[in-house]
Design an enzyme around this catalytic site. Sequence first.
Site, short mmCIF file in Angstrom:
data_model
loop_
_atom_site.label_atom_id
_atom_site.label_comp_id
_atom_site.label_asym_id
_atom_site.label_seq_id
_atom_site.Cartn_x
_atom_site.Cartn_y
_atom_site.Cartn_z
N PHE A 7 20.00 81.12 8.26
CA PHE A 7 21.52 81.95 9.07
C PHE A 7 21.42 83.09 8.42
O PHE A 7 21.98 84.22 8.86
CB PHE A 7 22.69 81.19 8.94
N LYS A 27 11.57 79.94 15.48
CA LYS A 27 12.87 79.18 15.69
C LYS A 27 14.14 79.59 14.71
O LYS A 27 14.15 79.58 13.66
CB LYS A 27 12.57 77.57 15.31
N GLU A 31 20.58 78.22 14.21
CA GLU A 31 21.46 77.71 15.47
C GLU A 31 22.59 78.58 15.23
O GLU A 31 23.49 78.86 16.22
CB GLU A 31 21.49 76.37 15.91
N SER A 78 17.08 76.02 2.91
CA SER A 78 17.40 75.39 1.72
C SER A 78 16.42 74.67 1.10
O SER A 78 15.30 74.39 1.89
CB SER A 78 18.64 74.35 2.17
N CYS A 96 19.35 84.51 -0.96
CA CYS A 96 18.43 84.02 -2.10
C CYS A 96 18.20 84.70 -3.06
O CYS A 96 17.74 84.00 -4.29
CB CYS A 96 17.23 83.45 -1.12
N GLU A 125 22.92 75.22 -5.96
CA GLU A 125 23.02 76.41 -5.34
C GLU A 125 24.58 76.53 -4.58
O GLU A 125 24.55 75.48 -3.67
CB GLU A 125 22.02 76.60 -4.10
P1 NAD Z 1 19.05 75.54 6.25
O1 NAD Z 1 18.02 74.74 5.32
O2 NAD Z 1 20.34 74.70 6.52
O3 NAD Z 1 18.40 75.73 7.83
C1 NAD Z 1 17.08 76.44 7.73
C2 NAD Z 1 16.62 76.24 8.84
O4 NAD Z 1 16.12 74.78 9.08
C3 NAD Z 1 17.20 76.50 10.42
O5 NAD Z 1 16.74 77.05 11.40
C4 NAD Z 1 17.93 74.81 10.81
O6 NAD Z 1 17.98 74.98 11.93
C5 NAD Z 1 16.75 74.20 10.32
N1 NAD Z 1 17.07 72.72 9.61
C6 NAD Z 1 18.41 72.57 9.06
N2 NAD Z 1 18.36 71.20 8.53
C7 NAD Z 1 17.10 70.51 9.13
C8 NAD Z 1 16.66 69.44 8.95
N3 NAD Z 1 17.06 68.38 8.52
N4 NAD Z 1 15.41 69.34 9.40
C9 NAD Z 1 14.83 70.13 9.85
N5 NAD Z 1 15.03 71.41 10.21
C10 NAD Z 1 16.40 71.65 9.60
O7 NAD Z 1 19.21 76.89 5.52
P2 NAD Z 1 20.43 77.62 5.85
O8 NAD Z 1 21.96 77.23 5.47
O9 NAD Z 1 20.42 78.28 7.35
O10 NAD Z 1 19.96 78.95 4.79
C11 NAD Z 1 20.60 79.21 3.47
C12 NAD Z 1 19.54 78.47 2.54
O11 NAD Z 1 18.34 79.47 2.83
C13 NAD Z 1 19.85 78.85 1.38
O12 NAD Z 1 19.55 77.72 0.53
C14 NAD Z 1 19.08 80.14 0.52
O13 NAD Z 1 18.94 80.07 -0.75
C15 NAD Z 1 17.91 79.62 1.50
N6 NAD Z 1 17.12 81.10 1.85
C16 NAD Z 1 15.77 81.38 0.98
C17 NAD Z 1 15.40 82.28 1.01
C18 NAD Z 1 13.87 82.46 0.25
O14 NAD Z 1 13.34 83.36 0.31
N7 NAD Z 1 13.76 81.78 -0.51
C19 NAD Z 1 15.50 83.48 1.97
C20 NAD Z 1 16.80 83.16 2.65
C21 NAD Z 1 17.51 81.93 2.43
#
Ligand code: NAD
Length: 484
Positions: free
Chosen positions: A149, A173, A176, A226, A281, A375
């Site tokens: 997000f 994808k 959401e 994450s 991140c 985090e």
């Molecule tokens: P998230 O892991 O909750 O969601 C990421 C994606 O995965 C979304 O599209 C979501 O719909 C999907 N998703 C969520 N739970 C899932 C599950 N159980 N099974 C399958 N798909 C699932 O992450 P977020 O809250 O949207 O974003 C924040 C996180 O992203 C933080 O941890 C941040 O550090 C990380 N991030 C990392 C980088 C990097 O380059 N390392 C860059 C940006 C963000």
Amino acid sequence: MKYPAVQNVIAGAPHNSALHEVDVFNPSTGTVLSRVPMSGHNEVDLAVKAAQKAWPAWAATPIKERVQVFYKYKALLERDIAQLAALITEENGKIDSEARAEVLKAAELTEFACSLPQITAGEVLEVSRGVECRIERFPLGVVASIAPFNFPIMVPNWSMPNAIALGNCFILKPSELVPLSAIKIAELLREAGLPEGVFQVVHGGKEVVEAICDHTGISAVSFVGSTKTAKIVYRRATATLKRCLALGGAKNHLIVMPDADVEMTSGNVLASMSGCAGQRCMAASVMLAVSNVDSIIAQMVLKARAMVPGPDIGPVISAQSKERILHYIEEAVQHGAKILVDGRHAKVAGQENGYWLGPTILDHVTPDMRIAQEEVFGPVLVIIRAGNVDEALRVENASPYGNAASVFTESGSIARHVMEHASAGMVGVNVGVPVPREPFSFGGWNESRFGVGDITGRGSIEFWTQSKKMTTKWNREAGTNWMS
Ligand code: NAD
């Protein structure tokens, strides 16, 4: 609801299906902006079939022609920057200057994709008398990207322009929580002349992600989110023998030495921890204060207290996220952390239902506290005191993450020591957010990245293509050798 419910973009058109929908909130106000469909296997399958139909023609288009679309797309991003930034602010919450910077970064990523014909020119060598070897890169086919997000425009553009310019058909994808920007990306690509089926959007959550991982028609998946989800995606996508690069969460340590410049360091550390409400991140999460750096901390505290929620710092993404962050702060205070700047009661007049938090700085945190290890993903900086640089590095090295680390110092030898010994994929000296810019690639280490290679820049070329090694002999008069 300000916007009608968003729709998937399949085969070049909005795709209606009677799917269950969830609300999309404006984090500044807590009001419903739109609704997003929660797609599943059927929608992914439709998108894969449309991509498979589009792929032969797209793959056969010379790369110099393919990138013409991206020259136009970049110009469209720049033309629509105000509108795109406003949309990012509405669905993600970040302030206008941060949203504009995100769009400009997307333009820079696109600029790199435009240079791919130059960078990917093949290699050729006469390896034996009369025998020539050459390497050419070929696209993989249908590929997919799953986004978080926190950067609704930038993160999809980490992978999309490169993957498509290199000849793949691409399914996005989006998160959401921020589905509106993805629709705008699809509109701009269509306007830039991208053929239908080459870029598609399938909205939803866990179910779509699982369908992408499982679909045998998809050759490669990139994921950003994450660490918990990155592990799930990496395991599931590789179980069906896909290529997968999954970027996870972070816990970034900034080492501050007593010789660091007070003004620059206090400003940079604060900007790193508070920018995008700490939801980056690459955000500073732990300040490792070496010896006596109290004058730098005092200056940072003054600057943090002057920040005004609303104009200077946006809200966090959701009510649940705010709750989680508050819980971390309260637990740390109970365990003896001293709160220097308290953003827990931030309010913005007229937007009382938004998910506001001001910058929060906690001193005398110890490495065993949860807030020092996990985090937080909010505008929270914890200060851990260290006697010397090696003690600080031990704390940094003990983290399971490994996205970014920085050191603030005037000493070249200390800077070099930290660059060599920090256990992170992106390391900075006197830089609060050490994001590599194109053509350098973005990617962490340890539990911040699963898979091989990086997601942007030169690193991504390897990920989105496969190389063919061709050996030929045309001049028979050159004689025979063991290759004959
Ligand atoms: P998230 O892991 O909750 O969601 C990421 C994606 O995965 C979304 O599209 C979501 O719909 C999907 N998703 C969520 N739970 C899932 C599950 N159980 N099974 C399958 N798909 C699932 O992450 P977020 O809250 O949207 O974003 C924040 C996180 O992203 C933080 O941890 C941040 O550090 C990380 N991030 C990392 C980088 C990097 O380059 N390392 C860059 C940006 C963000």
